[in-house]
Design an enzyme around this catalytic site. Structure first.
Site, PDB file in Angstrom:
ATOM      1  N   ALA A   1       7.026   8.904  10.369  1.00 32.79           N
ATOM      2  CA  ALA A   1       6.659   7.492  10.228  1.00 32.79           C
ATOM      3  C   ALA A   1       7.861   6.563  10.409  1.00 32.79           C
ATOM      4  O   ALA A   1       8.974   6.872   9.990  1.00 32.79           O
ATOM      5  CB  ALA A   1       6.039   7.248   8.851  1.00 32.79           C
ATOM      6  N   LYS A   2       7.592   5.413  11.060  1.00 33.80           N
ATOM      7  CA  LYS A   2       8.590   4.345  11.138  1.00 33.80           C
ATOM      8  C   LYS A   2       8.211   3.248  10.148  1.00 33.80           C
ATOM      9  O   LYS A   2       7.044   3.138   9.753  1.00 33.80           O
ATOM     10  CB  LYS A   2       8.599   3.764  12.553  1.00 33.80           C
ATOM     11  CG  LYS A   2       9.111   4.749  13.604  1.00 33.80           C
ATOM     12  CD  LYS A   2       8.971   4.200  15.024  1.00 33.80           C
ATOM     13  CE  LYS A   2       9.547   5.212  16.016  1.00 33.80           C
ATOM     14  NZ  LYS A   2       9.231   4.870  17.420  1.00 33.80           N
ATOM     15  N   GLY A   3       9.188   2.419   9.797  1.00 31.22           N
ATOM     16  CA  GLY A   3       8.893   1.260   8.963  1.00 31.22           C
ATOM     17  C   GLY A   3       8.219   0.213   9.827  1.00 31.22           C
ATOM     18  O   GLY A   3       8.721  -0.128  10.898  1.00 31.22           O
TER      19      GLY A   3
ATOM     20  N   SER B   1      11.131  -3.293   5.867  1.00 35.75           N
ATOM     21  CA  SER B   1      10.362  -2.102   6.293  1.00 35.75           C
ATOM     22  C   SER B   1      11.037  -0.801   5.904  1.00 35.75           C
ATOM     23  O   SER B   1      10.926   0.209   6.594  1.00 35.75           O
ATOM     24  CB  SER B   1      10.112  -2.116   7.816  1.00 35.75           C
ATOM     25  OG  SER B   1       9.327  -3.210   8.168  1.00 35.75           O
TER      26      SER B   1
ATOM     27  N   GLY C   1       0.818  -1.214   0.000  1.00 37.91           N
ATOM     28  CA  GLY C   1       0.000   0.000   0.000  1.00 37.91           C
ATOM     29  C   GLY C   1       0.847   1.257   0.000  1.00 37.91           C
ATOM     30  O   GLY C   1       0.357   2.337   0.311  1.00 37.91           O
TER      31      GLY C   1
ATOM     32  N   GLY D   1       6.342  -2.824   8.569  1.00 37.74           N
ATOM     33  CA  GLY D   1       5.919  -4.102   7.994  1.00 37.74           C
ATOM     34  C   GLY D   1       6.435  -5.302   8.768  1.00 37.74           C
ATOM     35  O   GLY D   1       5.751  -6.308   8.896  1.00 37.74           O
ATOM     36  N   GLU D   2       7.651  -5.206   9.287  1.00 35.75           N
ATOM     37  CA  GLU D   2       8.268  -6.378   9.914  1.00 35.75           C
ATOM     38  C   GLU D   2       7.751  -6.726  11.317  1.00 35.75           C
ATOM     39  O   GLU D   2       7.432  -7.865  11.587  1.00 35.75           O
ATOM     40  CB  GLU D   2       9.795  -6.241  10.002  1.00 35.75           C
ATOM     41  CG  GLU D   2      10.498  -5.593   8.832  1.00 35.75           C
ATOM     42  CD  GLU D   2      10.454  -6.409   7.576  1.00 35.75           C
ATOM     43  OE1 GLU D   2       9.877  -5.898   6.601  1.00 35.75           O
ATOM     44  OE2 GLU D   2      10.978  -7.522   7.535  1.00 35.75           O
TER      45      GLU D   2
END
Ligand SMILES: Cc1cc2nc3c(=O)[nH]c(=O)nc-3n(C[C@H](O)[C@H](O)[C@H](O)COP(=O)(O)OP(=O)(O)OC[C@H]3O[C@@H](n4cnc5c(N)ncnc54)[C@H](O)[C@@H]3O)c2cc1C
Lengths: 747, 329
Positions: free
Chosen positions: A696-698, A507, A468, A700-701
């Site tokens: 923002a932080k990554g 991420s 996304g 996904g992980e």
């Protein structure tokens, strides 16, 4: 900047949803080229065998077959080279098996033919004579001094204490702090061993590539990948082709989760296209995926932790044996054994052990679910032994929150969600908590934002959208330019056209590209405002950018709102005055801040059947700043389900006798269905990080990391037994309830 | 996958004749939910498929004059599960059908295909392996991973019978109508699967050219029944164990008891003799537990499927208790 209804932080539908649900999105298997052939692969039926001979003459003679590639037809200097920038991993493997096959499904020969059926028929005509060798599936057995060597003599390791280990692909030893002092400070020392099986990423869309070579030798590849620049570079290095002679077109991707950084189909499609002179499509079946994908490595780990009576960790040491199959690279993740806790002294001993299984690859937060299971399950048993509440024990060992870091706040947010302090449980029900950590990396990124004459924005870059990110980047452009996000058209360039960009893994994607996109949009905005200022200026009044504001896709004078020009008017004006509005943004890696995912599970354990039922699940994640809250929640839910699946039912099983994969399909390799996982309660915590776009932080992980431990801890709370070997199937729960060991190695 | 010819008979006689011509190279096709996967995986390679779906008279759910339920072989599992007729009179059959597979498979998979599905075994289903069921020397699950395999019954193959319908069907005394070159005949479900005990090559009583036309279940009036399954995953999966119990209670005492187990033996495992301990007694939880212990006393598990013994004991206790009206047990 006025708030935009579809800007940063707003809940909007994904930009790609409609195309995906209506079947309009084009995936790599949808690519058809004139004269295209279909590839098929001859795979080893043996997990370990010497190849005595390969006779492809009957396949070559079959009408409709255009190319047969065997080891003998490969140039001497080619190899399969896969580098994953996002995970700092590099693997060099044989393209095709030579004197030995080392895992079931290893590629031996390739065929390109008019149809896929014909190609498969030709593959079946290739005669291979094997001399089977004993197969090793278990790391403990593979390391024994008498074990057959899967690779060569270099994999015999002699340790400092003189111990000899076989099949060692690599080692990592590290000590931080004064271990002796740490043990001396401990009132109690706990030592436990955990075994985590291999798990497959099970992306919906199997690996697929189409390759075409033009008469000058220039290669075009259409493929499903997380990083098309990585594919370009891997093909170049593997087949020794100039980088500029390869164009990779990243098609819509049907999931990757770390498994789509190449080297599985792309390079092979190119080999077949080169050999046949025709475009070739190579598509994996689900069976191929399990035999010859790049799943997450298994792990056997012993962890020893010293604590004071009041639950403060004083020292930790661990011995990790990673099942890297025929590959390597996994031991770096052992460092996660520290978690985010304050641990004064810590020592790691990590070994990468060869077995007769395919090389592992990345799977969402590579290594974290395995290591986190061990450390967080052990912490839970320590809490129980010391009589300290598991949330409280974690709080005692977490550092204080500070700007960019919100470990305690995140853990407490999850606890609050389930009212942890007042939690109730019926018979054989229990609650478990666990936390997983991750700090996203970053990679190079660039973006171009331009304004079309109709006033709409165009974003162009080389980002592969898995999660996304196109939507989030459209929201960023919308926010900066003050436009509805529907007016932002996002285009992904191929490697020939787009500026270089990092792959989407680890991420890093939104963290890196989000910055470039914001800067590009900002540059475009400045051009637009400068143009407007010039446009509004006259003899009577010199207008500056500071006098202007943007509202409803118009630029207007703050002091006199009637003096306004639409974006469309200005963008059209720009064509004559100064040239089209185009902003660019560039980004090179900058550090992010660590984040934790805190998960709490409530389970019921059926003592009679061993069935574990997940009753409730709460999940808090520090996302820094939720640019696209819907996507954040989607990442949390999806990642959590993958962790829970690994804990409840997912494992790649290998036959103890032959080393063959027993469950190479989605029937016997079970991934959870909607009936197996309850609705999740997700809590977004927002502690911004300095270099993240809008903070923002990554993210996904981290959601995959703590799930296995949360489940095991909940099971222990429910029925008082600790399961040390996921997944927690009825069989393993039964074994634990009987006080039996987890049984022979099968994973 | 092998190339094959697709034959489309329109009468029962034509179908029987087509199936009989080269029986070793021919397979009947119904919903294809099992068969097509076996073809794609090269486990079976018939040169002809005879599509039964065009046959008349096999698609209905009826109650005959004796009050027996007659399910056409082409009726879908979903139709069985959602039929008010079946739910009312043969609730355990509806429950078993509703639990099988996935909604999509239940929409397409048929009664006949469910009863005749091939063994679920990862050794049997690997094309390269030549296990006992495929004419090889040994059952590979014995020395390999048999965690999902049988704990009852010695036939030289550990692959369990997984049919959702065979289990309650057997417990309720069901039978099958078959049609073949010699015409129609009826066999009980017990006899239908019994040939496996003689030879692994003949999994069922079907003779060359024969196929199933109907599953017939006698009226279950007077029987108190219960069916349960244990699964590692709640959808898209076969059970680890299933049990159907039927009790006849007179004046509060058990006058007849039947129990059939599935996914635990190469054929539906009839344990009526073991649950005879209930006979003449007023059922209690302790008695159900005792009967369950007798049932699993016959089990001969291997190291990796010993857990199924415990599961079975609990499952049996539960279905007996539920059938006896003692709650969830
Ligand atoms: C993911 C998954 C989960 C499943 N879970 C379960 C489960 O929980 N419980 C369960 O019972 N089953 C389960 N199944 C099996 C499924 O129920 C059967 O595959 C289905 O009912 C078969 O019906 P079909 O009509 O598609 O049969 P087909 O595939 O057409 O045929 C199956 C076999 O039966 C033979 N056959 C078909 N009809 C006849 C007939 N009238 N006479 C003689 N032979 C015939 C065929 O030749 C073939 O050998 C599952 C299957 C899948 C794929």
């Amino acid at each position: 900047m006025a708030a935009v209804a579809s800007g940063v932080g707003q809940r909007v539908p994904r930009t790609d949803s409609a195309d995906k649900v209506t079947g309009r999105a084009l995936y790599s298997a949808d690519v058809f080229r004139p004269g295209m052939l279909h590839g098929a692969v001859l795979r080893s039926p043996h997990a370990h065998a010497r190849i005595i001979s390969v006779d492809a003459s009957r396949a070559v003679a079959l009408p409709g077959v255009h190319a047969v590639v065997t080891r003998d037809s490969l140039a001497a200097d080619v190899a399969l080279i896969v580098e994953e920038e996002a995970h700092a991993a590099r693997r060099v493997l044989d393209l095709l098996a030579a004197e030995k096959v080392r895992y079931e499904g290893e590629k031996i020969a390739l065929v390109a033919a008019e149809t896929r059926e014909l190609a498969e028929q030709a593959v079946a005509l290739i005669e291979v004579v094997y001399e089977p060798l004993p197969a090793l599936i278990d790391v403990a057995a593979a390391m024994l001094p008498g074990a057959p060597l899967i690779h060569d003599e270099q994999t015999v390791a002699t340790l400092d204490d003189g111990q000899v280990l076989h099949n060692i692909a690599g080692q990592m030893h590290r000590t931080n702090g004064d271990l002796a002092a740490g043990w001396a400070a401990a009132d109690r020392v706990f030592e436990d061993t955990y075994t985590i099986p291999r798990a497959h990423q099970t992306y919906l869309e199997p690996q697929v590539a189409v390759a075409e070579v033009d008469p000058q030798g220039r290669v075009t590849v259409w493929t499903s990948t997380q990083g098309h620049f990585a594919i370009q570079s891997n093909i170049s290095k593997s087949l020794r082709l100039p980088l500029g002679d390869i164009n990779v077109i990243g098609m819509t991707i049907g999931g990757g989760f770390g498994g789509k950084f190449g080297g599985v189909v792309d390079t092979y499609a190119v080999l077949l296209a080169q050999a046949s002179g025709r475009p070739v499509k190579l598509v994996y079946s689900r069976h191929d995926e399990f035999l010859d994908g790049r799943p997450a490595p298994g792990l056997r780990i012993t962890i020893k932790t010293g604590v004071t009576h009041d639950g403060r960790i004083t020292a930790r040491e661990c011995w990790a044996y990673w099942d890297v199959g025929v590959g390597s690279g996994a031991s770096w993740a052992t460092g996660r054994i520290k978690g985010v806790y304050d641990i004064p002294a810590i020592a790691l001993h990590a070994f990468e052990v060869h077995t007769n299984k395919p090389a592992p690859g990345a799977y969402r937060a590579p290594g974290a679910p395995q290591v986190t299971f061990a450390s967080e399950a052990q912490l839970d048993s320590i809490a129980a032994a010391l009589g300290i509440d598991p949330v409280e024990l974690r709080l005692r060992n977490l550092p204080d929150d500070k700007p960019q870091v919100a470990f305690r706040r995140t853990l407490l947010a999850a606890a609050e969600q389930v009212d942890w302090a007042h939690r109730t449980a019926g018979p054989d029900e229990g609650w478990g908590v666990a936390i997983g950590e991750w700090t996203n990396g970053a990679g190079p990124a660039a973006a171009v934002v331009s304004l079309a004459p109709d006033g709409g924005a165009q974003l162009f870059y080389g980002l592969m959208d898995l999660t996304g990110t196109d939507t989030a980047c459209a929201q960023i452009v919308a926010e900066v330019l003050d436009l509805p996000y529907e007016r932002v058209r996002v285009t992904r360039g191929d490697t020939d056209s787009a500026p270089y960009g990092t792959g989407s893994g680890g991420s890093v994607a939104l963290f890196s590209f989000g910055n470039a996109v914001r800067d590009a949009a900002q540059a475009a905005r400045e051009q637009l405002l400068e143009l407007a200022a010039a446009h509004f200026s006259d003899q009577a009044q010199a207008v500056t950018v500071a006098d202007l504001e943007t509202v409803d896709q118009q630029v207007r004078l703050r002091a006199n709102p009637d003096k306004a020009a639409s974006f469309a008017e200005l963008a059209t004006l720009a064509l004559r005055q100064g040239g089209p509005v185009v902003g660019e943004g560039r980004f090179s890696p900058k550090p992010s801040a660590p984040t934790i995912s805190a998960q709490i599970a409530k389970v019921h354990v059926d003592r009679g059947t061993g069935q574990v039922t997940l009753l409730e699940f709460a999940h808090a994640l520090d996302v820094g700043r939720a640019i696209s809250p819907v996507s954040c929640e989607g990442q949390m839910e999806g990642g959590a389900v993958q962790g829970l699946g690994w804990g409840l039912m997912e494992e790649m099983l290998y036959d103890p006798q032959t080393g063959r994969n027993l469950n190479p399909d989605l029937l016997d390799y079970r991934v959870p269905t909607s009936l197996d996982v309850p609705p999740q309660q997700t809590v977004l915590v927002e502690e911004p990080t300095t270099h993240g776009p809008f903070g923002a932080k990554g993210i996904g992980e981290p959601p995959i990391a703590p799930g296995i431990a949360a489940l095991s801890n909940a099971i222990a709370a429910a029925v008082g037994v600790r399961l040390e070997h996921p997944p927690f199937t009825p069989e393993r729960v039964w074994r634990a309830l009987q006080g039996l060991d987890p049984g022979p190695a099968r994973t | 996958m092998n190339s094959f010819e697709l034959a489309r008979p329109t009468t029962l006689a034509e179908a029987a004749q087509m199936l009989a011509e080269k029986p070793a190279e021919t397979a009947a096709l119904a919903g294809g939910q099992d068969l097509l996967a076996l073809l794609k995986d090269d486990v079976l390679a018939p040169s002809r498929l005879v599509n039964l779906k065009g046959l008349p008279g096999l698609g209905s759910i009826e109650v005959d004059r004796q009050g027996a339920l007659v399910l056409g072989a082409l009726v879908s599992l979903d139709a069985v599960a959602s039929s008010p007729l079946v739910q009312k009179g043969w609730a355990v059959v509806a429950a078993a059908a509703a639990a099988a597979a996935t909604p999509q498979i239940r929409n397409i998979g048929t009664v006949g295909g469910n009863l005749c599905q091939q063994p679920r075994c990862w050794y049997y289903r690997a094309a390269e392996l030549h296990c006992a069921r495929k004419g090889g020397e040994a059952c590979l699950a014995v020395v390999g991973d048999h965690s999902l395999h049988s704990i009852f019954g010695e036939v030289g193959c550990l692959a369990p019978n997984m049919s959702a319908l065979a289990n309650p069907g057997t417990c309720l005394g069901g039978s099958l109508r078959l049609h073949g070159p010699q015409g129609a005949r009826t066999v009980s479900l017990v006899d239908f699967y019994a040939p496996l005990k003689q030879s692994l090559a003949t999994a069922t009583a079907l003779r060359p050219g024969e196929f199933v036309t109907h599953l017939v279940l006698p009226a279950a009036t007077g029987w108190a029944t219960a069916h349960e399954e244990v699964r590692a995953r709640q959808s898209s999966d076969w059970p680890l164990a299933m049990a159907t119990a039927a009790l006849r209670l007179t004046g509060g005492n058990v006058t007849a008891a039947r129990l059939t187990l599935g996914a635990l033996a190469p054929l539906p495992w009839v344990a009526d003799a073991e649950v005879a301990v209930l006979q003449g007694k007023r059922p209690t939880l302790a008695l159900c537990e005792q009967a369950a212990a007798v049932v699993v006393g016959k089990a001969a598990p291997l190291p990796l499927n010993e857990y199924k013994v415990t599961i079975t004991r609990h499952l049996v206790r539960r279905v007996l208790a539920r059938a006896a009206g003692l709650g969830e047990g």
